[in-house]
Design an enzyme around this catalytic site. Structure first.
Site, PDB file in Angstrom:
ATOM      1  N   THR B  44      19.922   5.589  48.582  1.00 22.99           N
ATOM      2  CA  THR B  44      20.180   6.019  47.190  1.00 22.99           C
ATOM      3  C   THR B  44      21.016   7.242  46.998  1.00 22.99           C
ATOM      4  O   THR B  44      20.958   8.201  47.766  1.00 22.99           O
ATOM      5  CB  THR B  44      18.855   6.330  46.436  1.00 22.99           C
ATOM      6  OG1 THR B  44      18.038   5.209  46.449  1.00 22.99           O
ATOM      7  CG2 THR B  44      19.098   6.706  44.987  1.00 22.99           C
ATOM      8  N   ASP B  60      23.229   4.604  42.000  1.00 21.42           N
ATOM      9  CA  ASP B  60      23.818   3.431  42.660  1.00 21.42           C
ATOM     10  C   ASP B  60      22.817   2.287  42.523  1.00 21.42           C
ATOM     11  O   ASP B  60      21.791   2.441  41.858  1.00 21.42           O
ATOM     12  CB  ASP B  60      24.111   3.744  44.139  1.00 21.42           C
ATOM     13  CG  ASP B  60      22.852   3.768  44.979  1.00 21.42           C
ATOM     14  OD1 ASP B  60      22.765   3.022  45.976  1.00 21.42           O
ATOM     15  OD2 ASP B  60      21.926   4.526  44.614  1.00 21.42           O
ATOM     16  N   ARG B  62      21.735   0.025  45.345  1.00 21.58           N
ATOM     17  CA  ARG B  62      21.330  -0.629  46.603  1.00 21.58           C
ATOM     18  C   ARG B  62      19.916  -0.217  46.981  1.00 21.58           C
ATOM     19  O   ARG B  62      19.586   0.979  46.977  1.00 21.58           O
ATOM     20  CB  ARG B  62      22.291  -0.228  47.723  1.00 21.58           C
ATOM     21  CG  ARG B  62      21.858  -0.693  49.108  1.00 21.58           C
ATOM     22  CD  ARG B  62      22.788  -0.197  50.191  1.00 21.58           C
ATOM     23  NE  ARG B  62      24.027  -0.974  50.234  1.00 21.58           N
ATOM     24  CZ  ARG B  62      24.984  -0.773  51.129  1.00 21.58           C
ATOM     25  NH1 ARG B  62      24.864   0.173  52.019  1.00 21.58           N
ATOM     26  NH2 ARG B  62      26.076  -1.506  51.118  1.00 21.58           N
ATOM     27  N   LYS B  76      17.811   1.633  39.094  1.00 20.97           N
ATOM     28  CA  LYS B  76      17.134   2.868  39.467  1.00 20.97           C
ATOM     29  C   LYS B  76      16.976   3.846  38.312  1.00 20.97           C
ATOM     30  O   LYS B  76      16.397   4.919  38.500  1.00 20.97           O
ATOM     31  CB  LYS B  76      17.900   3.561  40.597  1.00 20.97           C
ATOM     32  CG  LYS B  76      17.997   2.682  41.828  1.00 20.97           C
ATOM     33  CD  LYS B  76      18.622   3.377  42.997  1.00 20.97           C
ATOM     34  CE  LYS B  76      18.907   2.354  44.085  1.00 20.97           C
ATOM     35  NZ  LYS B  76      19.519   2.944  45.256  1.00 20.97           N
ATOM     36  N   GLY B  90      13.707   7.420  46.845  1.00 20.79           N
ATOM     37  CA  GLY B  90      12.552   7.495  47.733  1.00 20.79           C
ATOM     38  C   GLY B  90      11.897   6.127  47.836  1.00 20.79           C
ATOM     39  O   GLY B  90      12.572   5.115  47.852  1.00 20.79           O
ATOM     40  N   SER B 172      19.560   9.992  49.643  1.00 22.49           N
ATOM     41  CA  SER B 172      20.271  10.172  50.908  1.00 22.49           C
ATOM     42  C   SER B 172      21.741  10.505  50.676  1.00 22.49           C
ATOM     43  O   SER B 172      22.386  11.141  51.499  1.00 22.49           O
ATOM     44  CB  SER B 172      20.136   8.925  51.781  1.00 22.49           C
ATOM     45  OG  SER B 172      20.620   7.800  51.088  1.00 22.49           O
ATOM     46  N   ASP B 209      27.795   7.219  52.116  1.00 22.05           N
ATOM     47  CA  ASP B 209      26.421   7.180  52.596  1.00 22.05           C
ATOM     48  C   ASP B 209      26.037   5.729  52.847  1.00 22.05           C
ATOM     49  O   ASP B 209      26.239   4.876  51.987  1.00 22.05           O
ATOM     50  CB  ASP B 209      25.496   7.804  51.546  1.00 22.05           C
ATOM     51  CG  ASP B 209      24.042   7.650  51.913  1.00 22.05           C
ATOM     52  OD1 ASP B 209      23.241   7.299  51.030  1.00 22.05           O
ATOM     53  OD2 ASP B 209      23.711   7.875  53.091  1.00 22.05           O
ATOM     54  N   SER B 212      23.402   4.030  50.379  1.00 22.49           N
ATOM     55  CA  SER B 212      23.756   3.744  48.982  1.00 22.49           C
ATOM     56  C   SER B 212      24.891   2.741  48.965  1.00 22.49           C
ATOM     57  O   SER B 212      25.702   2.693  49.892  1.00 22.49           O
ATOM     58  CB  SER B 212      24.223   4.997  48.262  1.00 22.49           C
ATOM     59  OG  SER B 212      23.369   6.073  48.540  1.00 22.49           O
TER      60      SER B 212
END
Lengths: 238, 277
Positions: B44, B60, B62, B76, B90, B172, B209, B212
């Protein structure tokens, strides 16, 4: 007083508290750099394909780091796993190829390279090269050959094999489409070069959807008696 | 007047009753050779920014289970109240349930006070719940909204600490997104500039990242209006396969067949489309 779950042992009773001494933090000589490789053998051709993403943890080191290495005019090796060991291993293989050529006055055949790689890998049985290798090339009769390895040198000749992070996603699809497994009443036509290239592209596009380590671009090395041709296809960059 | 709250009674601190039971269960499972199931995390990138007229929240889409993508288009940005939304990073179940519990309690509270809920109230409820669970609820949240006091943005950590800031990132991909914010954030931006900034911050997380990916969702909250833009930007289209992978009838071998007739009549028929993307 705050007590965490860690204070309880396996049998449900509280653990005895004692000072265990200074704690040693281990250094790991290995890292996992991701990447997927795939090789397919046909009647008179072989394909070795890999994605070009180099990652570590949640970061990307490079979007342009292919995992296929050309060894001779008829053999390509794909290496994925720990990038440091991939580089060292390919250097060693290239040096051994030169030595063979100088002593025997001919290039190594695909089968010979595979047998040699097995001994090189087993030589480090107790501190292995963290590399998943797949060799693709043409054998002495001009037919396609694929040899797949484990990190300590066990190998066998296959018709097709996937290795690396998304191997578990690719292998079942190849079993079905190339090996015609779990299918009945299907015409089992021999695999043509065009169909194989299309299949490899589609299979990597699908792997890039679900595996975070696979993406950026796909490089396909096509080995025929004419030589080695390369094709590059873009993949998802997220 | 006593506050009404739904779903749980909280007396005193954290109840550690289940820790003994969990330790025993874990040992039993390990003896059989299995490992206990890991909670799905979202990987994320989420972020938020305060601008001239309100706040912009971004995320995002994913969701990952280990290093495999479990959901390519999950949502999200969660609804808390008509003027307050919350992004969650998380453990997926934790962010979902925590925001739903607080949303429910906030609606009851709002009916009790007779006023539009405040962002600070949602913040206080979330941090008190997360602290009570001592970090075992793995929810890292970006809470934003506009109330009678003005636009506000909070970041809330799993152990229960909060920060009230003009721009925040979590997850992340938070470092990638924060790099964009630190470069281009200015106070009192216009709406288009703020949306562009949040979009670029999430894009940085998506491309740099591995946790994500996929699309960018945005939520623009102003006084009296909420724009829930899902998706705001399809940053990654699904790869197009050239081959045809449909199977003819009879490809799967049938080993045995047993037919049982059921005498039923159709009373009602409804169609619900499946998301096959």
């Amino acid at each position: 007083m705050m007590i965490s779950a860690r204070a309880y042992g396996d049998n449900g009773k509280m653990k005895e508290y004692h000072y265990t001494g200074p704690v040693e933090h281990k250094f790991s000589p290995y890292a996992f750099n991701g990447g997927t490789v795939l090789a397919v053998a046909g009647e008179d051709f072989a394909l070795v394909a890999s994605d070009t993403r180099l990652s570590e943890g949640y970061s990307i080191h490079s979007r342009d780091s292919p995992k296929c290495y050309k060894l001779t005019d008829t053999t390509v090796i794909g290496c994925s796993g720990f990038h440091g060991d991939c580089l060292t291993l390919t250097k060693i293989i290239e040096a051994r190829l030169k030595m063979y050529k100088h002593s025997n006055n001919k290039s190594m055949t695909s089968g010979a390279i595979a047998a040699m790689l097995s001994t090189i890998l087993y030589g480090k049985r107790f501190f292995p090269y963290y590399v998943y290798n797949i060799i693709g090339g043409l054998d002495e009769e001009g037919r396609g050959a694929v040899y797949s390895f484990d990190p300590v040198g066990s190998y066998q000749r296959d018709t097709y094999k996937a290795g690396g992070s998304a191997s578990a996603m690719l292998q079942p699809l190849l079993d079905n489409q190339i090996g015609f497994k779990n299918m009945e009443n299907v015409e089992q036509l021999p695999l043509t070069l065009e169909k194989a290239v299309q299949l490899v592209k589609d299979v990597f596009i699908s792997a890039a959807e679900r595996d975070v380590y696979t993406g950026d671009a796909l490089k396909i090395c096509i080995i025929t008696k004419e030589g080695i041709r390369e094709e590059i296809v873009p993949l998802r960059k997220d | 007047m006593a506050t009404v709250s739904v779903c749980q009674y909280h007396r005193g601190g954290f109840s550690f009753e289940n820790c003994k039971r969990n330790a025993l269960l874990e040992a039993d499972i390990n003896k059989l050779g299995f490992s206990s199931p890991a909670a799905r995390k979202t990987g994320t990138t989420i972020c938020g920014v305060v601008y001239k007229d309100g706040v912009v929240l971004g995320a995002d889409t994913r969701a990952t289970e280990g290093m495999v993508v479990a959901d390519k288009n999950c949502s999200k940005i969660h609804y808390i109240s008509p003027n307050v939304y919350c992004c969650g990073a998380g453990t997926a179940a934790d962010t979902e349930m925590t925001t739903q519990i607080i949303s429910s309690n906030l609606e009851l509270h709002s009916l009790s006070t007779g006023r539009l809920p405040r962002v600070a109230t949602a913040n206080r409820m979330l941090k008190q719940m997360l602290f009570r669970y001592q970090g075992y609820i793995g929810a890292a949240l970006v809470l934003g909204g506009v109330d009678s006091t003005g636009p506000q943005l909070y970041s809330i950590y799993p152990h229960g600490s909060t920060d009230k800031l003009p721009y925040v990132t979590m997850g992340s991909g938070s470092l990638a997104a924060m790099a964009v914010f630190e470069d281009r954030y200015r106070p009192n931006m216009e709406e288009e500039e703020a949306k562009r900034l949040v979009r670029d911050a999430i894009a940085a997380g998506i491309f740099n990242d591995l946790g994500s990916g996929s699309n960018i969702d945005l939520c623009v909250i102003t006084k009296g209006k909420v724009d829930y833009l899902r998706p705001h930007d399809v940053a990654n289209k699904k790869g197009v396969r050239t081959g045809n992978y449909r199977y003819k009838h009879g490809t799967t071998g049938v080993l045995t067949k047993a037919v049982t007739h059921l005498n039923l009549e159709v009373v009602e028929e409804s169609v619900q489309t499946m998301d096959t993307t």
